[in-house]
Design a protein around this motif. Structure first.
Motif: not given
Length: 227
Positions: A27-34
């Motif tokens: 999956c692409s992932g989700i970038r949260i606070f870097g």
């Protein structure tokens, strides 16, 4: 050395740590606070949380949210923690206060359950600077209303219908970040990713289940010993 080869060290004592299914890396992932997050472990067991390789923890439990539990989990976890702040029995201004306090404790995000009102989500977003993750249990929910109220991430938990719900949401909202339960098998996880999930929630075995396996092996070893 190939760029795709990842050197690995696991040690002796930590070689049996829990690992999330490798297919989640698709999956692409989700970038949260870097920080890029692909895998989240659904658990409140601090022993599991300390000994699993997930990118983050999603800590939601079937009781009214309690700051002492949140603090215990955050203090043990080495990765971001997303904590439940109600939406069912606990709702309204109490959930808003819990969300604000959770941020002060160090939570990386707050999770609200399906019955939460859009008004409560809006109030929450007015006082926190961490993502509000709203749980979606059906494709018939007012998802547009959730997003308009300020929900940052959707957490799809539709059991066997999860891939179908994710696909429906993705068709209507191409850019919304989606976390989704992946199911127990790799083919189920891959179906959910292919439907459009950016990150996957994985439910690990309980400490009771893990202990049962260990004790079976201990009994086998002792039964082989002479007299």
């Amino acid at each position: 050395m190939s760029m795709k080869t990842i050197p690995e060290y696991s040690g002796t004592l930590r070689s049996h740590l829990l690992t999330v299914p490798k297919c989640i890396s698709e999956c692409s992932g989700i970038r949260i606070f870097g920080r890029r997050i692909k895998s989240l472990v659904f658990s409140t067991d601090v022993a599991i949380i300390k000994n699993v390789n997930a990118d983050a923890i999603i800590a939601v439990y079937p009781f009214t949210p309690q700051p002492s539990i949140t603090q215990a989990i955050i203090s043990v976890s080495e990765v971001p923690v997303f904590v439940g702040v109600g939406g069912g029995m606990t709702n309204g201004d109490r959930s808003v206060r819990l969300a604000e306090y959770s941020e002060h404790q160090g939570a990386s995000g707050v999770v609200v359950n399906a019955p939460i009102t859009n008004e409560t989500i809006a109030k929450m977003k007015a006082v926190v600077d961490i993502p509000v993750i709203t749980t979606i249990v059906s494709g018939d929910m007012d998802i547009a209303g959730r997003l308009e109220a300020g929900a940052d991430i959707l957490n799809v938990s539709g059991a066997a219908k999860t891939p179908e719900i994710v696909a429906k949401i993705r068709a209507q909202f191409p850019d919304v970040p989606i976390i989704a339960t992946g199911g127990p098998k790799e083919e189920d996880i891959l179906r959910t990713i292919q439907a459009g999930a950016n990150a996957i929630t994985y439910t690990p075995p309980t400490t009771g289940q893990l202990f049962a396996e260990i004790m079976i092996n201990h009994r086998k070893n002792f039964s082989k010993q002479p007299g």
